[in-house]
Motif scaffolding. Structure first.
Motif, mmCIF file in Angstrom:
data_model
loop_
_atom_site.group_PDB
_atom_site.id
_atom_site.type_symbol
_atom_site.label_atom_id
_atom_site.label_comp_id
_atom_site.label_asym_id
_atom_site.label_seq_id
_atom_site.Cartn_x
_atom_site.Cartn_y
_atom_site.Cartn_z
ATOM 1 N N ALA A 382 1.007 -1.185 0.251
ATOM 2 C CA ALA A 382 0.010 0.024 0.085
ATOM 3 C C ALA A 382 0.398 1.374 -0.372
ATOM 4 O O ALA A 382 0.771 2.601 -0.236
ATOM 5 C CB ALA A 382 -0.961 0.074 1.199
ATOM 6 N N GLN A 383 1.907 1.285 0.484
ATOM 7 C CA GLN A 383 2.962 2.489 1.110
ATOM 8 C C GLN A 383 3.683 2.989 -1.044
ATOM 9 O O GLN A 383 3.559 4.326 -1.659
ATOM 10 C CB GLN A 383 4.407 2.317 2.072
ATOM 11 N N ALA A 384 3.810 1.432 -0.964
ATOM 12 C CA ALA A 384 4.617 1.628 -2.818
ATOM 13 C C ALA A 384 3.292 2.933 -4.075
ATOM 14 O O ALA A 384 3.758 3.065 -4.364
ATOM 15 C CB ALA A 384 4.729 1.071 -3.396
ATOM 16 N N ARG A 454 13.182 4.652 -10.309
ATOM 17 C CA ARG A 454 14.033 3.951 -9.438
ATOM 18 C C ARG A 454 13.730 2.203 -9.068
ATOM 19 O O ARG A 454 15.056 1.659 -8.288
ATOM 20 C CB ARG A 454 13.806 4.751 -7.572
ATOM 21 N N ASP A 455 12.616 2.135 -8.839
ATOM 22 C CA ASP A 455 12.519 0.665 -8.571
ATOM 23 C C ASP A 455 12.022 -0.355 -9.629
ATOM 24 O O ASP A 455 11.842 -1.106 -9.784
ATOM 25 C CB ASP A 455 11.110 0.501 -7.850
ATOM 26 N N GLY A 456 12.474 0.443 -11.017
ATOM 27 C CA GLY A 456 13.308 -0.759 -12.138
ATOM 28 C C GLY A 456 11.163 -0.875 -12.374
ATOM 29 O O GLY A 456 10.791 -2.254 -13.561
ATOM 30 N N GLY A 457 10.210 -0.020 -12.309
ATOM 31 C CA GLY A 457 8.921 -0.213 -12.413
ATOM 32 C C GLY A 457 7.829 -1.452 -11.544
ATOM 33 O O GLY A 457 6.808 -1.214 -12.525
ATOM 34 N N ALA A 458 8.211 -1.604 -10.614
ATOM 35 C CA ALA A 458 8.009 -2.294 -9.881
ATOM 36 C C ALA A 458 6.279 -2.494 -9.409
ATOM 37 O O ALA A 458 5.377 -3.038 -9.606
ATOM 38 C CB ALA A 458 8.477 -3.294 -8.544
ATOM 39 N N ALA A 459 6.295 -1.161 -8.485
ATOM 40 C CA ALA A 459 5.422 -0.190 -8.055
ATOM 41 C C ALA A 459 4.059 -0.250 -9.321
ATOM 42 O O ALA A 459 2.854 -0.637 -9.127
ATOM 43 C CB ALA A 459 5.363 0.719 -7.194
#
Length: 595
Positions: A382-384, A454-459
């Motif tokens: 949820a935070q992401a 930064r997260d490689g598009g994960a979120a």
């Protein structure tokens, strides 16, 4: 200016259809939050907003605030309204119960905050800045600081500010030059801060300023900024007020809008240095300020929702009152609301407000899950989601608000250009929302650089997967199947844009930055429409079951259909601007503009 009526039915429907109210109410700490309680809160808040705050909006705009010899006087009625606001507990509603607040979840407090912002945006800014200061002290202050300042700030007896930028610095806080020199257990602060919202006022007995400043041995740049509490009046250990601190409001700005909100130039240390108290550790001030940034940016995005709702109500009222000519195909004159293009403008305003509100409430619900869920994995996810969506809420909703308020002026025709109607005030007030708490470009760069690359598009991929689940489920509802299908290509554009950013950002960050604002708009349209589809699905099911007001539910379907045909197709142009047009921006030499 027309009266303001809080759209409580729309708010409750959004809270339940996309905010997942039952889930939020079941989280630890929310045991007393019920449907009946929420409806009662909204009804009473709506009355206060409509009966007390809204009537002060236009007079406050005309009169504005006055600053004389460092003393600021707010427009007639504001001081009394603020006292009533605090007496009824509205100021304390979003804050923690341990400091005297009501501890309501963000999903419940957010619609109430929308009411304050829609009825009187200038007034609402005092609470917004105070709540931000409360959050920073709560997260990073000492126990003694919390005990000394927070109860009275929560109650509204004392207000709060955030003193960040300075002349010449703007959004570049690395350029902050205000100094804090240690003197025993305290610090002497000297410097000038600008654009300080409600930095001086006559509604509170004290003002708690949070100030960014540099210690003498601080490293350069943003890593050398510390955070200090510098109250207008010094506070004795027993909580009583002491002598006046060495800080003064040098002037207030003459602004395009929000005239009843005093925007101060604050001067610290004209007589040797204002006394300040370090919050947390030295040189971590900017980090501490960012603690409350998600809430602050959600609240400014909510201003975009609120001022758009107010502009829509104003335009709708005028369009049904004003009779001019005969609509095409009609034998007699009718209100201009029946003319095709006025109808189009009203639908455009309403459908975008629906999408914006859904996005803001959904982000608020995810904040609640992130803060309260006992499941660590669920809270992290949820935070992401919150981190990904907050720049979209802030940037997309505020950009829309300028356009929607401008359309409201257009609906009025020539009368919209006349100040007495009130339509122009909404346009002027909306204009600041894309600038403060980080401009649209700052939000967009945050989305692209920090939240996608930064997260490689994960979120982003996780969000896209959830949207696909909604599309699959909606395909089985006859009234909504076409809407789900309409989302397919725009969602693909969004997904492809995410991959383009992930691929290009490491080697060409300037190119992805050039594509950032189009990406923010693309994300806003796609996510906003996804939430409209969720609302339409609930509405369709209600109609099939014979539950609820048919006209209200049919409206939800109509707004989603309009958005699908009139706004959703813009994603194709945005996708091209992102993937094909950004290189032209990156390679352009600004010197060519000089001639």
């Amino acid at each position: 200016m027309t009266a303001y009526s809080a759209p409580i039915r729309d708010m409750l429907f959004t809270l339940r259809s996309v905010g997942d109210f039952d889930r939020i109410a079941a989280l630890p700490g929310n045991e007393d939050v019920s449907d009946d309680l929420v409806e009662a809160i909204f009804e009473e808040a709506g009355k206060f907003a409509g009966d007390v705050l809204a009537p002060l909006n236009q007079p406050g705009d005309v009169t504005g605030c006055v600053c004389k010899d460092g003393v600021v006087t707010t427009p007639d009625g504001v001081k009394a309204a603020f006292a009533s606001f605090c007496a009824f507990g509205w100021h304390a509603m979003p804050a923690k119960a341990e400091y005297g607040g009501q501890g309501m979840p963000a999903l419940v407090s957010t619609p109430v905050l929308e009411m304050w912002k829609a009825s009187n945006m200038a007034f609402s800014l005092c609470q917004m800045l105070t709540i931000g200061a409360i959050s920073a002290i709560d997260h990073h202050g000492s126990e003694a600081q919390k005990a000394l300042y927070l109860p009275k700030m929560v109650a509204g007896t004392w207000t709060g500010t955030m003193n960040l930028t300075e002349p010449g610095a703007g959004s570049d806080l690395a350029a902050v030059r205000t100094r804090a020199v240690p003197e025993g257990d305290v610090y002497r602060i000297t410097g000038t801060k600008i654009f300080i919202t409600w930095g001086e006022n006559d509604v509170a007995e004290n003002i708690v300023h949070l100030v960014l400043a540099r210690l003498p041995d601080a490293p350069p740049g943003v890593k050398g900024i510390s955070l200090f509490i510098a109250p207008k009046f010094l506070v004795n250990p027993d909580g009583s007020l002491g002598e006046r601190n060495d800080l003064v409001c040098a002037s207030i700005e003459h602004k395009l809008g929000i005239h009843a909100s005093p925007t101060a130039v604050m001067s610290f240390g004209e007589k040797g240095g204002a006394l300040g108290y370090l919050v947390g550790e030295a040189n971590r001030g900017l980090e501490y300020m960012f603690t409350m940034m998600n809430h602050a940016r959600l609240n400014v995005g909510l201003e975009g929702v609120a001022i758009s709702e107010r502009a829509y109500q104003q335009a709708r009222s005028y369009a049904f009152e004003r009779v001019q000519g005969r609509p095409i195909g009609e034998a007699v004159g009718k209100p201009i609301a029946y003319h095709p293009d006025v109808k189009r403008m009203l639908l455009d305003m309403k459908s975008r407000v629906e999408a914006m509100r859904a996005l803001a409430y959904y982000a608020a619900s995810q904040m609640d899950v992130a803060h309260l869920s006992p499941d660590a994995a669920e809270a992290k996810k949820a935070q992401a989601r919150v981190d990904l969506l907050i720049p979209v809420v802030k940037g997309w909703c505020t950009e829309n608000s300028i356009d929607i308020a401008s359309t409201g002026v257009q609906v009025h025709g020539g009368m919209g250009f006349i100040e007495e109607t009130g339509a122009a005030q909404h346009f002027r007030d909306a204009r600041i929302t894309t600038i403060y708490e980080g401009t649209t470009a700052i939000q967009a760069n945050d989305l692209v650089g920090r939240k996608i690359a930064r997260d490689g598009g994960a979120a982003a991929r996780d969000l896209i997967a959830e949207i696909e689940v909604t599309m699959a489920a909606s395909a089985g509802i006859p009234e909504v199947a076409a809407l789900a299908k309409a989302l397919s290509e725009p969602l693909a554009h969004f997904a492809d844009s995410v991959e383009w950013i992930v691929k290009n950002n490491p080697a060409a960050p300037a190119r992805t930055a050039a594509a950032a604002v189009p990406m923010l708009h693309l994300a806003g349209i796609v996510v906003g429409f996804w939430l409209l589809v969720k609302q339409a699905s609930v509405a369709a099911q209600g109609l099939s079951a014979g539950e609820g007001d048919p006209a209200f539910l049919k409206g939800k379907l109509a707004y989603a259909r309009f958005f699908a045909t009139q706004i959703l197709p813009r994603t194709q142009a945005l996708f091209r601007a992102i993937t094909q047009g950004s290189e032209d921006v990156e390679s352009f030499d600004p010197a060519l503009l000089a001639g």
